[in-house]
Motif scaffolding. Structure first.
Motif, PDB file in Angstrom:
ATOM      1  N   ARG A 194       0.817  -1.211   0.000  1.00  0.00           N
ATOM      2  CA  ARG A 194       0.000   0.000   0.000  1.00  0.00           C
ATOM      3  C   ARG A 194       0.847   1.256   0.000  1.00  0.00           C
ATOM      4  NH1 ARG A 194      -2.817  -0.837  -2.725  1.00  0.00           N
ATOM      5  NH2 ARG A 194      -4.000   1.026  -2.245  1.00  0.00           N
ATOM      6  N   ASN A 195       2.140   1.094   0.075  1.00  0.00           N
ATOM      7  CA  ASN A 195       3.031   2.245   0.045  1.00  0.00           C
ATOM      8  C   ASN A 195       2.648   3.261   1.133  1.00  0.00           C
ATOM      9  OD1 ASN A 195       5.183   3.575  -1.005  1.00  0.00           O
ATOM     10  ND2 ASN A 195       4.094   4.456  -2.758  1.00  0.00           N
ATOM     11  N   LEU A 196       2.406   2.767   2.336  1.00  0.00           N
ATOM     12  CA  LEU A 196       1.945   3.635   3.423  1.00  0.00           C
ATOM     13  C   LEU A 196       3.075   4.560   3.857  1.00  0.00           C
ATOM     14  CD1 LEU A 196       0.057   0.941   5.564  1.00  0.00           C
ATOM     15  CD2 LEU A 196      -0.900   2.511   3.851  1.00  0.00           C
ATOM     16  N   PRO A 197       2.773   5.834   4.103  1.00  0.00           N
ATOM     17  CA  PRO A 197       3.822   6.746   4.570  1.00  0.00           C
ATOM     18  C   PRO A 197       4.459   6.174   5.843  1.00  0.00           C
ATOM     19  CG  PRO A 197       1.796   7.952   4.093  1.00  0.00           C
ATOM     20  CD  PRO A 197       1.464   6.486   3.984  1.00  0.00           C
ATOM     21  N   ARG A 241       0.827  13.270   7.521  1.00  0.00           N
ATOM     22  CA  ARG A 241       0.146  14.503   7.909  1.00  0.00           C
ATOM     23  C   ARG A 241       0.418  15.665   6.961  1.00  0.00           C
ATOM     24  NH1 ARG A 241      -0.908  15.899  14.203  1.00  0.00           N
ATOM     25  NH2 ARG A 241      -2.711  17.189  13.737  1.00  0.00           N
ATOM     26  N   SER A 242       1.515  15.579   6.231  1.00  0.00           N
ATOM     27  CA  SER A 242       1.761  16.658   5.270  1.00  0.00           C
ATOM     28  C   SER A 242       0.812  16.530   4.080  1.00  0.00           C
ATOM     29  CB  SER A 242       3.233  16.694   4.830  1.00  0.00           C
ATOM     30  OG  SER A 242       3.529  15.526   4.115  1.00  0.00           O
ATOM     31  N   SER A 243       0.285  15.329   3.837  1.00  0.00           N
ATOM     32  CA  SER A 243      -0.717  15.228   2.771  1.00  0.00           C
ATOM     33  C   SER A 243      -2.145  15.284   3.316  1.00  0.00           C
ATOM     34  CB  SER A 243      -0.505  13.946   1.952  1.00  0.00           C
ATOM     35  OG  SER A 243      -0.643  12.816   2.785  1.00  0.00           O
ATOM     36  N   VAL A 244      -2.306  15.010   4.593  1.00  0.00           N
ATOM     37  CA  VAL A 244      -3.628  15.051   5.231  1.00  0.00           C
ATOM     38  C   VAL A 244      -3.527  15.918   6.489  1.00  0.00           C
ATOM     39  CG1 VAL A 244      -5.448  13.658   6.288  1.00  0.00           C
ATOM     40  CG2 VAL A 244      -4.145  12.723   4.375  1.00  0.00           C
ATOM     41  N   PRO A 245      -3.631  17.251   6.323  1.00  0.00           N
ATOM     42  CA  PRO A 245      -3.311  18.164   7.436  1.00  0.00           C
ATOM     43  C   PRO A 245      -4.470  18.361   8.409  1.00  0.00           C
ATOM     44  CG  PRO A 245      -3.777  19.414   5.452  1.00  0.00           C
ATOM     45  CD  PRO A 245      -3.962  17.969   5.089  1.00  0.00           C
ATOM     46  N   TYR A 246      -4.849  17.279   9.102  1.00  0.00           N
ATOM     47  CA  TYR A 246      -5.931  17.417  10.083  1.00  0.00           C
ATOM     48  C   TYR A 246      -5.429  18.199  11.295  1.00  0.00           C
ATOM     49  CZ  TYR A 246      -3.445  13.447  12.138  1.00  0.00           C
ATOM     50  OH  TYR A 246      -2.478  12.628  12.653  1.00  0.00           O
ATOM     51  N   MET A 283      -7.962   5.397   8.495  1.00  0.00           N
ATOM     52  CA  MET A 283      -8.587   4.734   7.356  1.00  0.00           C
ATOM     53  C   MET A 283      -8.517   5.696   6.194  1.00  0.00           C
ATOM     54  SD  MET A 283     -12.084   3.337   9.161  1.00  0.00           S
ATOM     55  CE  MET A 283     -12.950   2.992   7.624  1.00  0.00           C
ATOM     56  N   GLN A 284      -8.031   5.219   5.055  1.00  0.00           N
ATOM     57  CA  GLN A 284      -7.982   6.101   3.884  1.00  0.00           C
ATOM     58  C   GLN A 284      -8.601   5.394   2.687  1.00  0.00           C
ATOM     59  OE1 GLN A 284      -4.139   7.857   2.925  1.00  0.00           O
ATOM     60  NE2 GLN A 284      -5.227   9.674   2.189  1.00  0.00           N
ATOM     61  N   LYS A 285      -9.527   6.069   2.050  1.00  0.00           N
ATOM     62  CA  LYS A 285     -10.335   5.440   0.993  1.00  0.00           C
ATOM     63  C   LYS A 285      -9.555   5.315  -0.303  1.00  0.00           C
ATOM     64  CE  LYS A 285     -14.631   4.501  -0.814  1.00  0.00           C
ATOM     65  NZ  LYS A 285     -15.947   5.136  -0.703  1.00  0.00           N
ATOM     66  N   ARG A 286      -9.551   4.106  -0.858  1.00  0.00           N
ATOM     67  CA  ARG A 286      -8.837   3.820  -2.108  1.00  0.00           C
ATOM     68  C   ARG A 286      -9.789   3.954  -3.299  1.00  0.00           C
ATOM     69  NH1 ARG A 286      -6.341  -1.930  -0.056  1.00  0.00           N
ATOM     70  NH2 ARG A 286      -7.751  -2.827  -1.622  1.00  0.00           N
ATOM     71  N   ALA A 287      -9.200   4.029  -4.461  1.00  0.00           N
ATOM     72  CA  ALA A 287     -10.019   4.171  -5.666  1.00  0.00           C
ATOM     73  C   ALA A 287     -10.859   2.927  -5.931  1.00  0.00           C
ATOM     74  CB  ALA A 287      -9.121   4.470  -6.870  1.00  0.00           C
ATOM     75  N   ASP A 288     -10.440   1.760  -5.427  1.00  0.00           N
ATOM     76  CA  ASP A 288     -11.235   0.548  -5.684  1.00  0.00           C
ATOM     77  C   ASP A 288     -12.415   0.415  -4.721  1.00  0.00           C
ATOM     78  OD1 ASP A 288     -10.094  -0.291  -3.296  1.00  0.00           O
ATOM     79  OD2 ASP A 288      -9.061  -2.017  -4.148  1.00  0.00           O
ATOM     80  N   GLY A 289     -12.596   1.411  -3.849  1.00  0.00           N
ATOM     81  CA  GLY A 289     -13.772   1.413  -2.977  1.00  0.00           C
ATOM     82  C   GLY A 289     -13.492   0.906  -1.572  1.00  0.00           C
ATOM     83  N   GLY A 340       5.638   8.085  16.278  1.00  0.00           N
ATOM     84  CA  GLY A 340       5.340   8.631  14.960  1.00  0.00           C
ATOM     85  C   GLY A 340       5.677   7.706  13.806  1.00  0.00           C
ATOM     86  N   ALA A 341       6.137   6.486  14.103  1.00  0.00           N
ATOM     87  CA  ALA A 341       6.472   5.544  13.024  1.00  0.00           C
ATOM     88  C   ALA A 341       5.297   4.595  12.771  1.00  0.00           C
ATOM     89  CB  ALA A 341       7.715   4.741  13.386  1.00  0.00           C
ATOM     90  N   LEU A 342       5.188   4.182  11.515  1.00  0.00           N
ATOM     91  CA  LEU A 342       4.182   3.193  11.142  1.00  0.00           C
ATOM     92  C   LEU A 342       4.333   1.974  12.041  1.00  0.00           C
ATOM     93  CD1 LEU A 342       2.069   3.044   8.809  1.00  0.00           C
ATOM     94  CD2 LEU A 342       3.782   1.762   7.512  1.00  0.00           C
TER      95      LEU A 342
END
Ligand code: HEC
Length: 308
Positions: free
Chosen positions: A100-103, A110-115, A183-189, A200-202
């Motif tokens: 999934r190439n998770l950050p 957070r730099s792509s999802v700045p909540y 949870m992050q929504k993928r293009a396949d649904g 802060g690490a995966l």
């Protein structure tokens, strides 16, 4: 010739590996898991030839990218030509984050999802729920929530979030960030499920009490399942204490509207594998705002679209 057809030699015969997962609704699980190996958008594992069958399923390693095959071979180390649940979990654990190439770090995510707290672009709610003893701080992007609500009728009375939507749950102990679930929504649904630890690490699992939740295997167990959880099940009434302490959705009376809870039936319906009550809470709030005479016009038209 005969030998290769009967599956001797482990992994790569034309018939593939038999999947004996012994799970309810294995097709949905398999579509999620194996779609995860088809690139950043995910994809249809049947169309890609990775998966075949109906009722009983087979995995075709030769249709997977070569880089995933060593993990599959090692999961199937006994070479019996079938993959049981433990072997499948082993394969997913070894490969999912890469597939999934998770950050790798929360900062990067957070730099792509700045909540952020008290940023009006985010709907936030605090929950003492079933995932952890820590207080959960949930962040849902307002634009996605509005979009899911606007599409409610068109989507057969389901709340379906746009591709790319990230729902974030921070776990806080005495105010300190203990871990972050996403949870992050993928293009396949489907959604990707992942966790960042206090450093802060995966991470491969949550670490707070009462028990670690292995990602994504255990996440999927609840989010794809049918079981009802507190405090969502009792809401808007107070939930009984759980075995590890109080449970509750920490909102005021403006967000506790029994009629709206019934209307969306959001937790039981769990459209899009989302278990929280974000549509219910937000619409309840808008109705309270309207009653108080302070509704913005875009919100008035949202309520109208929904028939309120
Ligand atoms: C024991 C069942 C259970 C497990 C296991 C579980 N969840 Fe949840 N999850 C819930 C419930 C119930 C909610 C809604 C209430 C809340 O947030 O506490 C939820 C909410 C969420 C949300 C907010 C969006 C939503 O659906 O409401 C995220 C993000 C999330 N979970 C991620 C994860 C991740 C990542 C894992 C695996 C590490 C996981 N969950 C495992 C039950 C579970």
């Amino acid at each position: 010739m005969l030998l290769s057809l009967t599956g001797c030699g482990g992994g790569s015969n034309a018939d593939g590996l038999r999947l004996d997962l012994d799970k309810r609704d294995p097709e949905r699980l398999l579509r999620f898991y194996l779609g995860s190996y088809l690139g950043s958008d995910g994809g249809d594992a049947f169309e890609a030839g990775v998966l075949s069958g109906e009722g009983t399923y087979r995995l075709h390693p030769d249709k997977l990218e070569a880089r995933w095959r060593p993990a599959l071979d090692s999961a199937n180390a006994d070479g019996d030509g079938r993959i049981d649940w433990d072997e499948f979990v082993d394969f997913i654990d070894r490969t999912y984050a890469d597939a999934r190439n998770l950050p790798p770090m929360l900062d990067a995510f957070r730099s792509s999802v700045p909540y952020a707290e008290s940023d009006s672009a985010w709907f936030t709610v605090e929950i003492d729920g079933v995932m952890t003893n820590a207080r959960r701080h949930i962040f849902a992007p307002m634009a996605s929530l509005r979009s899911a609500l606007e599409g409610y009728q068109a989507n057969d009375e389901q709340l379906i979030y746009p591709v790319g939507t990230a729902l974030v749950g921070e776990h806080r102990l005495d105010g300190d960030l203990a871990e972050t679930t996403v949870m992050q929504k993928r293009a396949d649904g489907f959604w990707d499920f992942f966790v960042y630890g206090a450093d802060g690490a995966l991470a491969s699992a949550t670490a707070t009490e009462p028990r670690p939740l292995q990602s994504p295997i255990q996440c999927i167990g609840c989010h794809f399942g049918q079981k009802l959880f507190e405090p969502e099940k009792s809401f808007p009434a107070a939930a009984p204490d759980g075995p590890f302490g109080p449970r509750g959705i920490r909102v005021g009376s403006d967000m506790r509207n029994a009629e709206i809870v019934t209307f969306f039936n959001e937790h039981a319906k769990r459209s899009d594998t989302v278990l929280g009550l974000y549509g219910t809470l937000f619409v309840s709030k808008l109705i309270a705002d309207r009653d108080a005479g302070r509704l913005a016009s875009e919100d008035a038209s949202l309520l109208q679209t929904l028939g309120f």
